[in-house]
Design an enzyme around this catalytic site. Structure first.
Site: not given
Ligand code: 13P
Length: 253
Positions: A9, A11, A97, A99, A169, A175, A215
């Site tokens: 992803n 982002k 997601h 976010e 997740e 992150g 992560s």
């Molecule tokens: P990270 O791997 O940066 O923690 O992000 C995970 C994520 O949100 C994947 O959709």
């Protein structure tokens, strides 16, 4: 047998030139990824989809999007439809997601509508679920995850479950560099599978892939992937560099 899906992803990272460069590197380094051991997808920003799709065409990497709007077309300024994602070559679409839930007010209802629309137009949704830190601390992780799973899958018939991937997740692990331990992740994945079994049946639950995200890095991918109910990873930060994504994709080595 469930073949793990490792999806990147990206982002809101990578302009077109950067996206093409990363996709080109990935295409090269992942040439020898074993298709009986892993499936690979990348989910770049909308504006990069066409260019990345052209680079990975004919390779063993499939294309996914990070979001979509739940309508075929219409006066929805700034939105992208499932039909448009199909036309640009997307196979997967990430839906719900954390976010999106956090910053763009997405709810189980809007997410469920997107899952249904994605399926209707032949896309394979990656439905994201997961608890926040305070929810874990309150001991309500399973309640939250169940609410996301049940809400996201509402009205989805059993036959369609073969086209759905769930991504667990935990928000506190995204992150932050704080990964859920393999045991913590496994416990929730098992719970998600039991929830799917109670909604459908045991065979359906056994066939659905459940990815872990939060992560995931080259040094923890293997132990996570070795857990019985973890079927791949949704990778953020470590998907933005070819070498780290390659190492995660080839966790089986
Ligand atoms: P990270 O791997 O940066 O923690 O992000 C995970 C994520 O949100 C994947 O959709």
């Amino acid at each position: 047998m469930r073949i793990p899906l490792i999806a990147g992803n990206w982002k809101m990272y990578k302009d077109i030139d950067e996206a093409v460069e990363l996709a080109t590197s990935l295409k090269n380094v992942l040439k020898d990824a074993q298709s009986d051991k892993v499936e690979v997808a990348v989910c770049p920003p909308y504006i990069d989809l066409q260019a990345v799709g052209a680079v990975i065409k004919g390779s063993n990497i499939v294309l996914g999007a990070q979001n979509m709007y739940a309508a075929q077309e219409g006066a929805f300024t700034g939105e992208i439809s499932p039909l448009m994602l199909r036309s640009v070559g997307c196979h997967y679409v990430i839906i719900g997601h954390s976010e999106r839930r956090q910053y763009f007010c997405e709810t189980n209802e809007t997410i469920n509508a997107k899952v249904k629309m994605a399926l209707e137009y032949g896309l394979f949704p990656i439905l994201c679920v997961g608890e926040k830190l305070d929810e874990r601390e309150k001991g309500i992780t399973n309640d939250i995850v169940k609410d996301h799973v049940v809400g996201g899958l509402k009205g989805i018939p059993k036959e369609k479950m073969a086209s759905i991937v769930i991504a667990y997740e935990p928000v506190w692990a995204i992150g932050t560099g704080k990964t859920a331990t393999p045991d913590q992740a496994q416990a929730v994945h098992k719970f998600i599978r039991e929830t799917i079994a109670s909604l459908y049946d045991a065979a359906t639950a056994q066939s659905v892939r459940i990815q872990y995200g939060g992560s995931v890095k080259p040094d923890n991918a293997k132990t996570l992937m070795n857990m019985p109910d973890i079927d791949g990873a949704l990778v953020g930060g470590a998907a933005l560099k070819a070498d780290s994504f390659e190492a995660i994709v080839k966790f089986y080595r």
